[in-house]
Write a protein that holds these residues in place. Structure first.
Motif, PDB file in Angstrom:
ATOM      1  N   TYR A  10      15.976 -24.960 -71.058  1.00 54.65           N
ATOM      2  CA  TYR A  10      15.865 -26.027 -72.002  1.00 54.65           C
ATOM      3  C   TYR A  10      14.501 -26.232 -72.696  1.00 54.65           C
ATOM      4  CZ  TYR A  10      15.390 -31.039 -73.757  1.00 54.65           C
ATOM      5  OH  TYR A  10      15.354 -32.324 -74.521  1.00 54.65           O
ATOM      6  N   ARG A  11      14.138 -26.369 -73.936  1.00 49.81           N
ATOM      7  CA  ARG A  11      12.916 -26.488 -74.445  1.00 49.81           C
ATOM      8  C   ARG A  11      12.831 -27.898 -74.885  1.00 49.81           C
ATOM      9  NH1 ARG A  11      10.354 -24.442 -79.736  1.00 49.81           N
ATOM     10  NH2 ARG A  11       8.381 -23.667 -79.109  1.00 49.81           N
ATOM     11  N   LYS A  12      11.717 -28.681 -74.235  1.00 49.84           N
ATOM     12  CA  LYS A  12      11.558 -30.117 -74.634  1.00 49.84           C
ATOM     13  C   LYS A  12      10.352 -29.949 -75.678  1.00 49.84           C
ATOM     14  CE  LYS A  12      10.838 -34.565 -72.647  1.00 49.84           C
ATOM     15  NZ  LYS A  12      11.883 -35.079 -73.373  1.00 49.84           N
ATOM     16  N   VAL A  13      10.551 -30.309 -76.850  1.00 48.97           N
ATOM     17  CA  VAL A  13       9.390 -30.517 -77.849  1.00 48.97           C
ATOM     18  C   VAL A  13       8.929 -31.566 -77.932  1.00 48.97           C
ATOM     19  CG1 VAL A  13       8.846 -29.922 -80.275  1.00 48.97           C
ATOM     20  CG2 VAL A  13      10.248 -28.385 -79.147  1.00 48.97           C
ATOM     21  N   LEU A  14       7.602 -32.094 -77.808  1.00 46.62           N
ATOM     22  CA  LEU A  14       7.028 -33.435 -77.812  1.00 46.62           C
ATOM     23  C   LEU A  14       6.130 -33.380 -79.068  1.00 46.62           C
ATOM     24  CD1 LEU A  14       6.048 -33.633 -74.045  1.00 46.62           C
ATOM     25  CD2 LEU A  14       8.116 -34.298 -75.059  1.00 46.62           C
ATOM     26  N   PRO A  83      14.899 -33.035 -67.607  1.00 54.41           N
ATOM     27  CA  PRO A  83      14.822 -34.458 -68.398  1.00 54.41           C
ATOM     28  C   PRO A  83      15.928 -34.078 -69.509  1.00 54.41           C
ATOM     29  CG  PRO A  83      13.161 -33.218 -69.012  1.00 54.41           C
ATOM     30  CD  PRO A  83      13.611 -32.417 -67.696  1.00 54.41           C
ATOM     31  N   ASP A  84      16.640 -35.221 -70.055  1.00 48.16           N
ATOM     32  CA  ASP A  84      17.070 -35.117 -71.241  1.00 48.16           C
ATOM     33  C   ASP A  84      18.912 -34.607 -71.308  1.00 48.16           C
ATOM     34  OD1 ASP A  84      14.884 -36.118 -72.437  1.00 48.16           O
ATOM     35  OD2 ASP A  84      14.386 -34.440 -73.212  1.00 48.16           O
ATOM     36  N   ILE A  85      18.927 -33.826 -70.212  1.00 53.66           N
ATOM     37  CA  ILE A  85      20.376 -33.109 -70.114  1.00 53.66           C
ATOM     38  C   ILE A  85      21.130 -33.970 -69.092  1.00 53.66           C
ATOM     39  CG2 ILE A  85      21.672 -31.077 -69.915  1.00 53.66           C
ATOM     40  CD1 ILE A  85      19.449 -30.787 -72.198  1.00 53.66           C
ATOM     41  N   VAL A  86      22.386 -34.691 -69.686  1.00 52.87           N
ATOM     42  CA  VAL A  86      23.129 -35.131 -68.712  1.00 52.87           C
ATOM     43  C   VAL A  86      24.634 -34.710 -68.912  1.00 52.87           C
ATOM     44  CG1 VAL A  86      21.828 -37.414 -68.854  1.00 52.87           C
ATOM     45  CG2 VAL A  86      23.833 -36.857 -70.437  1.00 52.87           C
ATOM     46  N   VAL A  89      29.626 -37.346 -67.538  1.00 55.52           N
ATOM     47  CA  VAL A  89      29.536 -38.772 -67.247  1.00 55.52           C
ATOM     48  C   VAL A  89      28.201 -39.561 -67.067  1.00 55.52           C
ATOM     49  CG1 VAL A  89      31.774 -38.572 -65.850  1.00 55.52           C
ATOM     50  CG2 VAL A  89      29.432 -38.169 -64.719  1.00 55.52           C
ATOM     51  N   GLY A  90      27.247 -38.894 -67.900  1.00 62.46           N
ATOM     52  CA  GLY A  90      25.941 -39.498 -68.036  1.00 62.46           C
ATOM     53  C   GLY A  90      24.954 -39.397 -67.168  1.00 62.46           C
ATOM     54  N   ARG A  91      25.116 -38.599 -66.041  1.00 61.94           N
ATOM     55  CA  ARG A  91      24.138 -38.216 -64.896  1.00 61.94           C
ATOM     56  C   ARG A  91      23.222 -37.125 -65.250  1.00 61.94           C
ATOM     57  NH1 ARG A  91      28.197 -40.093 -59.949  1.00 61.94           N
ATOM     58  NH2 ARG A  91      27.847 -42.301 -60.631  1.00 61.94           N
ATOM     59  N   TYR A  92      21.973 -36.999 -64.764  1.00 64.62           N
ATOM     60  CA  TYR A  92      21.121 -35.899 -64.855  1.00 64.62           C
ATOM     61  C   TYR A  92      21.444 -35.110 -63.528  1.00 64.62           C
ATOM     62  CZ  TYR A  92      18.419 -38.732 -67.927  1.00 64.62           C
ATOM     63  OH  TYR A  92      18.003 -39.511 -69.045  1.00 64.62           O
ATOM     64  N   PHE A  93      21.724 -33.890 -63.852  1.00 67.12           N
ATOM     65  CA  PHE A  93      22.280 -33.082 -62.779  1.00 67.12           C
ATOM     66  C   PHE A  93      21.737 -31.766 -62.731  1.00 67.12           C
ATOM     67  CE2 PHE A  93      24.450 -31.690 -66.404  1.00 67.12           C
ATOM     68  CZ  PHE A  93      24.967 -30.272 -66.308  1.00 67.12           C
ATOM     69  N   LEU A  94      20.921 -31.058 -63.795  1.00 65.68           N
ATOM     70  CA  LEU A  94      20.306 -29.951 -63.711  1.00 65.68           C
ATOM     71  C   LEU A  94      19.131 -29.820 -63.096  1.00 65.68           C
ATOM     72  CD1 LEU A  94      20.951 -28.505 -67.241  1.00 65.68           C
ATOM     73  CD2 LEU A  94      21.975 -27.616 -65.102  1.00 65.68           C
ATOM     74  N   LYS A  95      18.965 -29.053 -62.022  1.00 69.89           N
ATOM     75  CA  LYS A  95      17.703 -28.763 -61.285  1.00 69.89           C
ATOM     76  C   LYS A  95      17.046 -27.627 -61.846  1.00 69.89           C
ATOM     77  CE  LYS A  95      19.627 -30.922 -57.190  1.00 69.89           C
ATOM     78  NZ  LYS A  95      20.556 -30.257 -56.087  1.00 69.89           N
TER      79      LYS A  95
END
Length: 176
Positions: A10-14, A83-86, A89-95
């Motif tokens: 996942y590439r999080k661009v800020l 961050p950002d990926i749920v 059911v709206g839960r953060y789960f990716l480690k």
């Protein structure tokens, strides 16, 4: 269907338009660090942008690494959860197991032009199925439940999220 093992990236661009407080802190501290570290490569101040430094100054690509150290504490705050990926059911789960900081571009005199990315890489996942634009995955390192069930997550593919690597399922052994 054979289960394949994947790693997601996942590439999080800020940038100046990033809305979350965590994003703003990462952006501000990385900009401050870039300005300090850039002095090593730009002592006369003749270059204004990160792009110019990369183009004209040998070794300036080290700035990715040098500036990346300034955000380590912020990444630790995530406690290994991407961050950002749920899930559905709206839960953060990716480690994630590792990350890489990247300077996209910046202007040493204008913080509003500072843009960075953090590339996060997940722990191995079993990819069970694809349902429309959703992936059904499970933790590749988690044991099955006592009844043989495997806990799964269903989540939608989205921009900047990709399958980084794939290991095909082992072929079934033939009896003969």
């Amino acid at each position: 269907m054979p289960t394949r093992t994947i790693t997601l990236a996942y590439r999080k661009v800020l940038d100046v338009n990033s809305p979350k407080p965590w994003d703003k802190l990462v952006l501000a501290d990385s900009y401050r660090e870039l300005r300090m570290q850039a002095q090593l490569y730009n002592p006369g101040g003749q270059y204004r942008t990160f792009g110019e430094l990369l183009h004209y100054v040998p070794g300036a690509e080290k700035l990715h690494f040098l500036v990346g150290g300034s955000i380590g504490g912020y990444v630790q705050q995530l406690k290994g959860v991407m961050p950002d990926i749920v899930n559905n059911v709206g839960r953060y789960f990716l480690k994630f197991t590792r990350y890489q900081f990247e300077l996209i571009n910046s202007d040493l005199h204008d913080p509003s032009k500072h843009q960075v990315a953090i590339n996060f890489y997940t722990e191995p996942l079993h990819w069970h199925d694809t349902i429309a634009s959703y992936l059904l995955v499970s933790d590749a390192t988690a044991p099955a439940e006592a009844n043989g069930e495997v806990l799964t997550h269903l989540f939608q593919l989205q921009p900047y999220l990709t399958i980084h690597s794939l290991r095909p399922a082992e072929p079934a052994a033939t009896v003969g």
